[in-house]
Scaffold this active site. Structure first.
Site, PDB file in Angstrom:
ATOM      1  N   PHE A 179       0.825  -1.192   0.000  1.00 25.79           N
ATOM      2  CA  PHE A 179       0.000   0.000   0.000  1.00 25.79           C
ATOM      3  C   PHE A 179       0.866   1.251   0.000  1.00 25.79           C
ATOM      4  O   PHE A 179       1.728   1.431   0.875  1.00 25.79           O
ATOM      5  CB  PHE A 179      -0.901  -0.004   1.242  1.00 25.79           C
ATOM      6  CG  PHE A 179      -1.800   1.186   1.365  1.00 25.79           C
ATOM      7  CD1 PHE A 179      -2.978   1.268   0.622  1.00 25.79           C
ATOM      8  CD2 PHE A 179      -1.487   2.236   2.222  1.00 25.79           C
ATOM      9  CE1 PHE A 179      -3.819   2.373   0.735  1.00 25.79           C
ATOM     10  CE2 PHE A 179      -2.325   3.338   2.343  1.00 25.79           C
ATOM     11  CZ  PHE A 179      -3.490   3.406   1.593  1.00 25.79           C
ATOM     12  N   ASP A 184     -19.133 -24.863 -11.717  1.00 21.82           N
ATOM     13  CA  ASP A 184     -18.061 -24.675 -12.699  1.00 21.82           C
ATOM     14  C   ASP A 184     -18.201 -25.633 -13.900  1.00 21.82           C
ATOM     15  O   ASP A 184     -18.616 -26.779 -13.734  1.00 21.82           O
ATOM     16  CB  ASP A 184     -16.730 -24.955 -11.973  1.00 21.82           C
ATOM     17  CG  ASP A 184     -15.542 -24.379 -12.699  1.00 21.82           C
ATOM     18  OD1 ASP A 184     -15.706 -23.890 -13.819  1.00 21.82           O
ATOM     19  OD2 ASP A 184     -14.440 -24.426 -12.115  1.00 21.82           O
ATOM     20  N   ARG A 242      -3.894 -22.882  -9.114  1.00 21.86           N
ATOM     21  CA  ARG A 242      -4.972 -23.624  -9.772  1.00 21.86           C
ATOM     22  C   ARG A 242      -4.877 -23.396 -11.290  1.00 21.86           C
ATOM     23  O   ARG A 242      -5.897 -23.242 -11.966  1.00 21.86           O
ATOM     24  CB  ARG A 242      -6.345 -23.200  -9.247  1.00 21.86           C
ATOM     25  CG  ARG A 242      -7.342 -24.354  -9.283  1.00 21.86           C
ATOM     26  CD  ARG A 242      -8.759 -23.924  -9.005  1.00 21.86           C
ATOM     27  NE  ARG A 242      -9.637 -25.093  -8.939  1.00 21.86           N
ATOM     28  CZ  ARG A 242     -10.918 -25.084  -9.194  1.00 21.86           C
ATOM     29  NH1 ARG A 242     -11.521 -23.966  -9.543  1.00 21.86           N
ATOM     30  NH2 ARG A 242     -11.632 -26.174  -9.110  1.00 21.86           N
ATOM     31  N   CYS A 296     -17.898 -16.733  -2.495  1.00 22.95           N
ATOM     32  CA  CYS A 296     -17.129 -17.964  -2.333  1.00 22.95           C
ATOM     33  C   CYS A 296     -15.702 -17.650  -2.733  1.00 22.95           C
ATOM     34  O   CYS A 296     -15.466 -16.816  -3.594  1.00 22.95           O
ATOM     35  CB  CYS A 296     -17.706 -19.049  -3.256  1.00 22.95           C
ATOM     36  SG  CYS A 296     -16.814 -20.613  -3.242  1.00 22.95           S
ATOM     37  N   SER A 297     -14.751 -18.305  -2.097  1.00 29.24           N
ATOM     38  CA  SER A 297     -13.373 -18.193  -2.554  1.00 29.24           C
ATOM     39  C   SER A 297     -12.699 -19.487  -2.135  1.00 29.24           C
ATOM     40  O   SER A 297     -12.201 -19.599  -1.024  1.00 29.24           O
ATOM     41  CB  SER A 297     -12.700 -16.981  -1.905  1.00 29.24           C
ATOM     42  OG  SER A 297     -11.334 -16.981  -2.227  1.00 29.24           O
ATOM     43  N   GLY A 298     -12.830 -20.496  -3.014  1.00 31.82           N
ATOM     44  CA  GLY A 298     -12.346 -21.828  -2.629  1.00 31.82           C
ATOM     45  C   GLY A 298     -12.940 -22.170  -1.271  1.00 31.82           C
ATOM     46  O   GLY A 298     -12.242 -22.548  -0.351  1.00 31.82           O
ATOM     47  N   ASP A 320     -15.845 -12.294   4.861  1.00 31.75           N
ATOM     48  CA  ASP A 320     -15.645 -11.109   5.696  1.00 31.75           C
ATOM     49  C   ASP A 320     -16.883 -10.228   5.622  1.00 31.75           C
ATOM     50  O   ASP A 320     -17.729 -10.387   4.745  1.00 31.75           O
ATOM     51  CB  ASP A 320     -14.395 -10.345   5.243  1.00 31.75           C
ATOM     52  CG  ASP A 320     -14.429 -10.004   3.764  1.00 31.75           C
ATOM     53  OD1 ASP A 320     -15.264  -9.169   3.368  1.00 31.75           O
ATOM     54  OD2 ASP A 320     -13.627 -10.571   2.986  1.00 31.75           O
ATOM     55  N   ASP A 339     -14.911 -25.343   1.467  1.00 33.47           N
ATOM     56  CA  ASP A 339     -15.012 -26.457   0.526  1.00 33.47           C
ATOM     57  C   ASP A 339     -15.031 -27.786   1.262  1.00 33.47           C
ATOM     58  O   ASP A 339     -15.219 -28.830   0.652  1.00 33.47           O
ATOM     59  CB  ASP A 339     -13.828 -26.435  -0.455  1.00 33.47           C
ATOM     60  CG  ASP A 339     -14.116 -25.554  -1.666  1.00 33.47           C
ATOM     61  OD1 ASP A 339     -15.272 -25.130  -1.832  1.00 33.47           O
ATOM     62  OD2 ASP A 339     -13.175 -25.297  -2.447  1.00 33.47           O
ATOM     63  N   GLU A 386     -33.448 -42.781   1.571  1.00 32.82           N
ATOM     64  CA  GLU A 386     -32.758 -41.489   1.682  1.00 32.82           C
ATOM     65  C   GLU A 386     -33.625 -40.358   1.113  1.00 32.82           C
ATOM     66  O   GLU A 386     -33.636 -39.249   1.629  1.00 32.82           O
ATOM     67  CB  GLU A 386     -31.420 -41.538   0.939  1.00 32.82           C
ATOM     68  CG  GLU A 386     -30.361 -42.312   1.698  1.00 32.82           C
ATOM     69  CD  GLU A 386     -29.115 -42.581   0.860  1.00 32.82           C
ATOM     70  OE1 GLU A 386     -28.038 -42.662   1.440  1.00 32.82           O
ATOM     71  OE2 GLU A 386     -29.230 -42.728  -0.385  1.00 32.82           O
TER      72      GLU A 386
HETATM   73  C1  GLA Z   1     -14.177 -23.619  -5.675  1.00 29.74           C
HETATM   74  C2  GLA Z   1     -15.464 -23.626  -4.892  1.00 29.74           C
HETATM   75  C3  GLA Z   1     -16.172 -24.932  -5.103  1.00 29.74           C
HETATM   76  C4  GLA Z   1     -16.448 -25.123  -6.582  1.00 29.74           C
HETATM   77  C5  GLA Z   1     -15.142 -25.045  -7.351  1.00 29.74           C
HETATM   78  C6  GLA Z   1     -15.398 -25.045  -8.845  1.00 29.74           C
HETATM   79  O1  GLA Z   1     -13.265 -24.520  -5.142  1.00 29.74           O
HETATM   80  O2  GLA Z   1     -15.243 -23.368  -3.553  1.00 29.74           O
HETATM   81  O3  GLA Z   1     -17.379 -24.958  -4.381  1.00 29.74           O
HETATM   82  O4  GLA Z   1     -17.335 -24.140  -7.027  1.00 29.74           O
HETATM   83  O5  GLA Z   1     -14.414 -23.883  -7.046  1.00 29.74           O
HETATM   84  O6  GLA Z   1     -14.236 -24.961  -9.586  1.00 29.74           O
END
Ligand code: GLA
Length: 755
Positions: free
Chosen positions: A282, A369, A445, A528-530, A536, A550, A616
């Site tokens: 920064f 995805d 990735r 979402c971020s992985g 946050d 995940d 189920e």
């Molecule tokens: C990330 C997300 C997963 C899925 C994959 C798709 O890892 O957290 O839920 O969407 O990407 O590539």
């Protein structure tokens, strides 16, 4: 009066229902921090700040030769500066036109206004005008004419005080902000600990409790996002503080980029906390007349431990940070195809999963995805937001219509900030990727990042996503982000401005999110971020829910959701029931346990609905109907952590209707023992004088042999049989006995209803 400003004494007192905050400008004009803690009166408490000469702690020139007792190095301050006598960690570091690193802030004035301030281009707590008040205190560095506006938002009922800072270059020359924190808080005495929330991919927000001893303690992120690795949230507390006892302070940063939270215990055992944008990447140029706004931090204080602190934050995030239609509306029960198919699907297969799910009561189908460009694995295609009609077997519009015809809404995955080298977008605009010219970029990735600091990139993404939203029946968007940002550089910035990249990126992201959410208010956005790599309070301003992790293993989720609950409400935590053996851990858990844990979140499924047995399927129908029955309690109730995942046998939590009419207690046996001790929890938030009936959800018994069920029914603890009632006082003081575990990872849900 929430804000009491005494102009003559230059004394400012902020009151919330249960807390008081005070500061005072002294004779030199330094704005001293005086007090933050339990609700007090308006009297001047600055007598507690003892001036005493400290060797090697310098004295401001203006104080004269006789004033060796006055030093910025030990005085508690509202916004400390680097380079002018405070040798501790500081909030503001300014590089002046002559290259010097110095600022000395003096009090200039203040303003009180009704309602809560907002911050241009950044997320901020909002409220009705009558529910909040703003205090703005202006400080100035007389030498450079740099002005600092300290903003305080007071949400009286919520016990929340927010802070943000506007820095204005009032001088004739350009300056560079090398550090501009959002807050500085000084405690003049006391021994503290802090709870921080560390982790990694598929293991977010574990709790670490450390003593804030002498030295500097810090957490932060230089990954471009808030990160899986440290959450931008911390609790500072007394040594003995626990769930129900002890003084504690919560700090939640409404920011999704690089941050730092640092604490230092100084030479006279005072503790300072500084939170803001991470200074490593920064350096912000501020020309004469220009202003810089820091992101906001939300603070709360509780004299009664972490439970109250969390509930203050939960309420505020739900009601004063999350926005739009989905703030109040019941979120649909979804099914996501990621763990069912990964990249390997056809349109026909998706429709079959959707049809099966619709029959079970699922309400929304999310295509994850792999639906666009050349995207059959994670090596290519990011950036090409054009449906792969060959793979889908039809247009995206047609696919969405077919899903809607099954009786479901349709949702779609995007990773708008990602770009693959093997993509048409990269071939057309290589300069849109975040790389440093002349160096090989860091792949993660197998992908790069799209330069969201650029307006042309932001506009392109807004246009592309809007086109898809306009032509397709889309009700939900999962906004993913699957790597950290390294190689920070923008082709659109000059060499002198590269230090603005990381923050400009976040501002760009917020602009895109603001535009799209305003343009398509009916779409439910999930961040979402992985998983939970950008979980946050800043993101929650745009996306009212975020995929928590995940890791979909219900037992692992007990810890992840437990840690998350310290700073964030369950209504924000994306949680799904997935198949067993679990894809991340290979663990096998009962279906009822998986659904019980997902119900401490937004609730949905992430499995192949065509592979479910009849038995189920019946369970899914029942789980969905239970989720709907409990919905208000889960999403809007007061949340109590009853037993931590570190407990010997059980993790347990409770959601209580705010007036105490009903509650839902959930308990999961994360460890099953022979000859186990009974598990008893003290139910919270009920009316002492009322009587309650217990309704035990028997889903966990479904797979049991008949004899086991009979035995279980015979051994049921008091309160669970027809006609039995327990008073609120007894449930709170003596407790509720949780039925025992019949198998590994057994879960129980107990609905407690006023008789
Ligand atoms: C990330 C997300 C997963 C899925 C994959 C798709 O890892 O957290 O839920 O969407 O990407 O590539």
């Amino acid at each position: 009066m929430p804000i009491i400003a005494d102009a003559e004494k230059r004394l400012f007192t902020l009151h919330t229902k249960n807390t008081t905050y005070q500061m005072k400008a002294d004779s030199l004009g330094t704005l001293l921090h005086v007090y933050y803690g339990e609700r007090s009166d308006d009297s001047d408490k600055s007598y507690a700040i003892c001036l005493r000469g400290r060797g090697f702690s310098g004295n401001p020139y203006e104080m004269g030769r006789d004033n060796k007792d006055y030093s910025l190095d030990v005085l508690p301050q509202e916004y400390s500066c680097y380079g002018t006598g405070d040798y501790r960690i500081t909030a503001l570091k300014v590089q002046n036109a002559d290259g010097s690193l110095a600022a000395a802030l003096r009090y200039k004035g203040y303003q009180v206004s009704k309602g809560k301030y907002s911050i241009p281009g950044l997320p901020a707590v909002y409220s009705e005008e009558k529910e909040a008040d703003t205090l703005e205190i202006v400080l100035e560095d007389p030498a450079s004419k740099v002005e600092v506006h300290l903003l305080y938002g007071v949400l009286y009922e919520n016990d929340i005080i927010t802070r943000a800072v506007k820095i204005v270059n009032g001088g004739p020359d350009g300056i560079v902000l090398q550090k501009a924190a959002s807050m500085n808080l000084d405690w003049i005495n006391g021994d503290y600990e802090w709870l921080t929330f560390y982790g990694g991919h598929v293991m977010e927000r574990n709790i670490q409790r450390d003593e804030l001893g002498h030295g500097i303690h810090a957490i932060g992120s230089v990954r471009g996002t808030s990160s899986h690795h440290y959450n931008p949230f911390a609790i500072v507390c007394e040594r003995n503080a626990d769930e129900e006892r002890g003084r504690c302070y919560g700090f939640s940063f409404l920011y999704s980029g690089e941050f730092q939270m640092e604490a230092e215990k100084d030479q006279v055992s005072q503790t300072r906390l500084i939170c803001g944008i991470h200074p490593d990447n920064f350096a912000w140029n501020l020309q004469p007349g220009e202003a810089f706004d820091t992101p906001e931090i939300m603070m709360t204080y509780s004299a009664d431990g972490f439970g109250t602190l969390s509930r203050n934050l939960h309420r505020t995030i739900r009601e004063n940070i999350c926005r739009g239609e989905w703030k109040e509306k019941r979120r649909p029960v979804l099914i996501n195809n990621w763990e069912a198919t990964y990249f390997n699907f056809t349109g026909e297969q998706l429709v079959t999963i959707a049809r099966n799910a619709a029959e079970l009561g699922v309400e929304l189908f999310v295509l994850d995805d792999g639906w666009f460009g050349k995207r059959d694995d994670d090596n290519s295609g990011l950036g090409d937001w054009f449906p792969n009609e060959k793979k889908l077997g039809c247009t995206l519009k047609e696919l969405a219509e077919r899903i809607v015809d099954c009786g479901l809404q349709f949702g779609l995955w995007f990773e708008p900030e990602g770009i693959s080298e093997d993509s048409d977008l990269y071939r057309e605009h290589p300069d849109w990727a975040v790389v440093i010219p002349g160096r090989n970029p860091n792949l993660s990735r197998n992908q790069l990042i799209l330069d969201f600091s650029r307006e042309d990139v932001q506009d392109y993404i807004i246009e592309r996503m809007s086109a898809i939203f306009a032509e397709t029946l889309i009700s939900y968007v999962k906004w993913d982000f699957n790597r950290s940002i390294c190689d920070k550089f923008s082709m659109a910035l000059t060499a002198q401005s590269q230090g603005e990249f990381a923050h400009r990126y976040v501002l760009g992201l917020y602009r895109v999110l603001e535009t799209l959410t305003a343009k398509f208010p009916h779409i439910l956005f999930e961040g979402c971020s992985g998983g939970g790599g950008r979980f946050d309070a800043g993101m929650l301003y745009y996306t009212p829910q975020i995929w928590c992790s995940d890791n979909t293993d219900a037992i692992a989720r007990l810890e992840i959701q437990y840690g998350t609950s310290f700073g964030y409400p369950v209504s924000t935590m994306g949680a799904h029931v997935s198949a067993v053996p679990n894809h991340q851990t290979r663990r096998i858990m009962p279906f009822s346990t998986r659904s019980c844990v997902a119900m401490a979140g937004t609730f949905g499924y992430e499995l192949d609905a065509t592979k479910l047995s009849e038995e189920e399927k019946a369970q899914v129908r029942q789980q969905i109907s239970r989720f709907k029955e409990y919905y208000d309690l889960i999403q809007h109730g007061e949340y109590y952590r009853l037993l931590a995942p570190t407990d010997r046998q059980c993790t347990a939590w409770e959601m209580a209707e705010p007036a105490g009419k009903e509650a839902l207690v959930s308990a999961v046996y994360h460890r099953v023992e022979g000859n186990a001790a009974p598990v008893i929890v003290k139910v919270q938030g009920l009316k002492a004088e009322a009587n309650y009936r217990m309704h035990l959800n028997m889903d966990g018994l479904e797979d049991m042999p008949e004899e086991a069920k009979e035995w279980f029914m015979k051994c049921l603890p008091y309160g669970y049989k027809e006609g039995e009632m327990i008073s609120g006082a007894a449930l709170q003081q003596c407790g509720l006995v949780i039925p025992g575990a019949m198998e590994e990872y057994q879960a129980w849900q107990i609905h407690i209803v006023e008789a």
